[in-house]
Write an enzyme that holds these catalytic residues in place. Structure first.
Site, PDB file in Angstrom:
ATOM      1  N   LYS A   1       6.872  11.411  13.435  1.00 30.52           N
ATOM      2  CA  LYS A   1       7.614  10.235  13.003  1.00 30.52           C
ATOM      3  C   LYS A   1       8.812   9.977  13.897  1.00 30.52           C
ATOM      4  O   LYS A   1       9.091   8.840  14.262  1.00 30.52           O
ATOM      5  CB  LYS A   1       8.073  10.420  11.554  1.00 30.52           C
TER       6      LYS A   1
ATOM      7  N   TRP B   1       5.663  20.923  15.848  1.00 33.93           N
ATOM      8  CA  TRP B   1       4.857  20.020  16.667  1.00 33.93           C
ATOM      9  C   TRP B   1       4.899  20.617  18.064  1.00 33.93           C
ATOM     10  O   TRP B   1       5.935  20.596  18.724  1.00 33.93           O
ATOM     11  CB  TRP B   1       5.440  18.609  16.633  1.00 33.93           C
TER      12      TRP B   1
ATOM     13  N   LYS C   1      -1.272   0.329  15.921  1.00 36.49           N
ATOM     14  CA  LYS C   1      -1.601   0.820  14.583  1.00 36.49           C
ATOM     15  C   LYS C   1      -3.032   1.346  14.533  1.00 36.49           C
ATOM     16  O   LYS C   1      -3.300   2.396  13.954  1.00 36.49           O
ATOM     17  CB  LYS C   1      -1.417  -0.290  13.535  1.00 36.49           C
TER      18      LYS C   1
ATOM     19  N   CYS D   1       9.716  18.283  15.377  1.00 36.39           N
ATOM     20  CA  CYS D   1       9.627  19.390  14.428  1.00 36.39           C
ATOM     21  C   CYS D   1      10.618  19.136  13.302  1.00 36.39           C
ATOM     22  O   CYS D   1      11.570  18.389  13.444  1.00 36.39           O
ATOM     23  CB  CYS D   1       9.953  20.710  15.114  1.00 36.39           C
TER      24      CYS D   1
ATOM     25  N   HIS E   1      -8.313 -11.631  34.640  1.00 40.98           N
ATOM     26  CA  HIS E   1      -7.882 -10.830  35.786  1.00 40.98           C
ATOM     27  C   HIS E   1      -8.323  -9.371  35.636  1.00 40.98           C
ATOM     28  O   HIS E   1      -7.575  -8.454  35.994  1.00 40.98           O
ATOM     29  CB  HIS E   1      -6.362 -10.928  35.950  1.00 40.98           C
TER      30      HIS E   1
ATOM     31  N   GLU F   1       1.360  -4.389  18.738  1.00 43.04           N
ATOM     32  CA  GLU F   1       1.629  -3.585  17.549  1.00 43.04           C
ATOM     33  C   GLU F   1       0.359  -3.347  16.742  1.00 43.04           C
ATOM     34  O   GLU F   1       0.121  -2.237  16.250  1.00 43.04           O
ATOM     35  CB  GLU F   1       2.692  -4.269  16.688  1.00 43.04           C
TER      36      GLU F   1
ATOM     37  N   ARG G   1       6.883  13.703   9.468  1.00 42.33           N
ATOM     38  CA  ARG G   1       7.343  13.714  10.852  1.00 42.33           C
ATOM     39  C   ARG G   1       6.224  14.134  11.814  1.00 42.33           C
ATOM     40  O   ARG G   1       6.313  13.904  13.014  1.00 42.33           O
ATOM     41  CB  ARG G   1       8.531  14.689  10.994  1.00 42.33           C
TER      42      ARG G   1
ATOM     43  N   ASN H   1      14.211  22.810  16.395  1.00 43.88           N
ATOM     44  CA  ASN H   1      13.667  21.494  16.701  1.00 43.88           C
ATOM     45  C   ASN H   1      14.186  21.095  18.078  1.00 43.88           C
ATOM     46  O   ASN H   1      15.384  21.161  18.329  1.00 43.88           O
ATOM     47  CB  ASN H   1      14.135  20.486  15.639  1.00 43.88           C
ATOM     48  N   GLY H   2      13.282  20.710  18.993  1.00 42.46           N
ATOM     49  CA  GLY H   2      13.724  20.277  20.310  1.00 42.46           C
ATOM     50  C   GLY H   2      13.107  21.095  21.425  1.00 42.46           C
ATOM     51  O   GLY H   2      12.067  21.733  21.252  1.00 42.46           O
TER      52      GLY H   2
ATOM     53  N   GLU I   1      -3.201   4.630  16.430  1.00 44.52           N
ATOM     54  CA  GLU I   1      -2.464   5.710  15.777  1.00 44.52           C
ATOM     55  C   GLU I   1      -3.243   6.333  14.623  1.00 44.52           C
ATOM     56  O   GLU I   1      -3.256   7.559  14.480  1.00 44.52           O
ATOM     57  CB  GLU I   1      -1.132   5.174  15.235  1.00 44.52           C
TER      58      GLU I   1
END
Length: 604
Positions: free
Chosen positions: A599, A74, A481, A2, A500, A477, A27, A101-102, A484
């Site tokens: 973020k 968030w 991407k 947040c 496998h 990575e 964020r 926030n948290g 995301e």
């Protein structure tokens, strides 16, 4: 995750708060709100969804308030509803409002106790208990009320409180979540990120865990947990307002992809400014016998690349751990262990907790971060900084490649210290690293066929990524991407593991992205590509310039310049960033603000 902002000053608070929330959008959030302190009380306006929804509700109203707080939420506790959006009041009472926030870990216990005392809750959030506590403890001094409320809380959080009886004051506190103050001309800010007020001031004061900060138009006062006044030095941060603008690009993410040559160049220059491999800030690492990297997400992938370089060049054993798992194990810390936390924000909760555990067990700690004023930078024994500048896109791009380069410099420094690499070989490798910005620029300018590849595969339901050695972290990575920002399910596997089990997923509709840059395992990788083709999959290869053999095995080849194999990830990831970006745009998605993502992950 947040974002919080508070403003007290000479200008209208509404505009300052909305601008700050706009800067905090990167964020990640699902609702937003502001509370303005007027002469006759508090006025809160909240909206679900994008910030434009909040702006539509407040625009046209002539709010004269010069004090207020704002929030982008968030959701962690409670559904995404206007009722659960911040700012939050204490139930039906309207004299107090908070933004947080948290996570308040003991919120259930506090809610039961407060309900038994007659308090009525109107949201499903954990944060509302803070508003009730501040209201109950208020006795004419908001600083004392916030200090008393903080003493009741468990968890990791930062919050800002306002009270209708103190219209020119905001009070905040923090515990393991970021909060800092910004000082302007007859105006003061509190926020979870410098970004929130970077267009108005670059002068800040840092707030430490469990301290209480009060701001007014005249300045900042800081208090310890007992209420004693503290002195705090002012810091001037180097970022300016221009770094938060798109600069003609269609999105922040595309702008930041193209900023990578400059960011890598700055990271190399700033870390070698006092001489070859001085790495100012590294401290004494002459006796390091083992490294443990702690990281999450993209930073974890960067650390995986760093492990290959450190083990090959320096000959030092190296482990890479997902911070959220390592911190709950019973990890072994031997003498000579250096624990390295990698975090672009320097505020990642799990990485911070892991570093604290490492220090408790006697390890020396090193931070690698893009944020000089972050919590990690303040807590570790030594710190190295990437110099990527502010990254607004939620999906990391330039912070990843600058982390790679800094980790490669670290590997060479360790190799130099223990005599594993000396003289001409060392100079050659440093020359290869200094050439990376030019090679990244060349890569960005030579991806002409990428748009057509993206168009052909944008609606495919599943992607597969294969790589070996340092190509594997690049695949991880690249797959991240794509997940995301385009929301396409992907799998990234070591190519040797394909038989496998994962090969069962392939059919003639499956795009398989192979990182096939030249290395000592190239022949093995090409054999795996042939196996993929035999199952009908469509291969997109990232390969080194001049490699014609791969053309016979892949439908599409994206070439990157030749460099040392251990440096190849810096250039090899560029086409994968661009591919993910173009697919997301073709699917009509917002690459800057992907759904459900934030973020900076400041909660577990």
């Amino acid at each position: 995750m947040c974002g919080v902002i508070g403003y007290v000053g000479r200008r209208h608070a509404k505009e300052r708060l909305l601008k700050g929330l706009e800067r905090l959008e990167y964020r990640g959030y699902d609702s937003a709100g502001i509370c303005l302190v007027n002469g006759d009380g508090l006025t809160s306006v909240k909206a679900v969804g994008k910030l434009v929804n909040l702006k539509a509700k407040v625009n046209g109203h002539a709010y004269g308030a010069t004090t207020g707080i704002g929030h982008t939420r968030w959701a962690t506790h409670g559904r995404v509803t206007e009722q659960n959006a911040h700012p939050l009041a204490a139930g039906d009472h309207d004299e107090v409002a908070i933004v947080l926030n948290g996570i308040i870990e003991n919120h259930a216990e506090l809610r039961r106790r407060l309900t038994a005392d007659g308090e009525r809750f109107t949201s499903e959030t954990d944060a509302e208990v803070v508003a009730h506590l501040v209201r109950m403890f208020y006795d004419g001094c908001l600083v004392d009320a916030v200090r008393a409320a903080r003493a009741q809380l468990e968890g990791h959080y930062a919050f800002i409180a306002t009270h209708r009886d103190e219209p020119g004051t905001l009070v905040g506190t923090r515990h393991q979540c970021p909060l800092l103050a910004g000082m302007g001309d007859e105006e003061t800010f509190l926020a979870s990120s410098i970004t929130a007020f970077s267009g108005d001031t670059r002068r800040i004061k840092l707030i430490k865990d469990d301290e209480v900060v009060a701001i007014s138009a005249d300045g900042v006062r800081v208090f310890d947990a007992r209420g004693d006044s503290l002195e705090r030095d002012e810091i001037v941060v180097p970022w300016d307002d221009e770094v938060a603008e798109k600069g003609g690009y269609e999105s922040y993410m595309l702008k930041e992809i193209h900023e990578q040559p400059a960011a890598i160049s700055a990271t190399i220059a700033r870390n070698l400014q006092d001489g070859p491999l001085d790495l100012d800030g590294l401290g004494d690492v002459a006796n390091v016998r083992r490294l443990v990297f702690l990281a999450c997400g993209t930073a974890y992938h960067a650390a995986l690349v760093g492990r290959y370089a450190i083990e090959q060049w320096a000959g030092i054993p190296c482990d890479v751990e997902v911070a959220s798992e390592w911190r709950y194990r019973d990890p072994r810390i031997e003498p000579g262990t250096l624990v390295v936390g990698v975090s672009q924000s320097g505020e990642t909760a799990d990485t911070l907790a892991g570093l604290r555990l490492a220090r408790e067990r006697g390890a020396r700690t090193l931070g690698i971060t893009n944020s000089p004023s972050s919590q990690i930078a303040r807590e570790v024994d030594a710190v190295l900084h990437t110099h990527a500048g502010l990254e607004m896109g939620v999906a990391a791009t330039k912070t990843f490649t600058t982390q790679l380069v800094l980790l490669q410099l670290l590997a060479l420094r360790l190799a130099e210290l223990n005599g594993a690499i000396t003289g001409p070989e060392l100079e050659h490798l440093l020359g290869e690293i200094r050439a990376l910005p030019t090679k990244v620029l060349s890569t960005l300018e030579s991806q002409d066929g990428l748009e057509e590849i993206a168009e052909r595969h944008a609606e495919k339901p599943f992607f597969f990524f294969l790589g070996r050695h340092v190509g594997l972290p690049v695949c991880l990575e690249g797959a991240l991407k794509l997940k995301e920002i385009s929301y396409i399910p992907t799998e990234a596997y070591p190519a040797g593991e394909m038989k496998h089990g994962p090969i069962a997923l392939l059919d003639d509709e499956t795009p398989v992205v192979c990182v096939a840059t030249r290395s000592h395992v190239s022949d093995k990788l090409l054999s795996n590509v042939q196996e993929v083709r035999a199952r009908g999959a469509q291969v997109i290869a990232v390969a080194t310039e001049g490699d014609e053999e791969i053309r016979e095995l892949a439908e599409d080849v994206l070439y990157v310049p030749r460099t040392h194999p251990l440096l190849q990830p810096v250039v090899a990831v560029i086409p994968l960033q661009l591919l993910a970006y173009r697919i997301a745009r073709l699917r009509g998605l917002d690459a800057d603000q992907p759904r459900n993502l934030a973020k900076t992950v400041t909660v577990e």
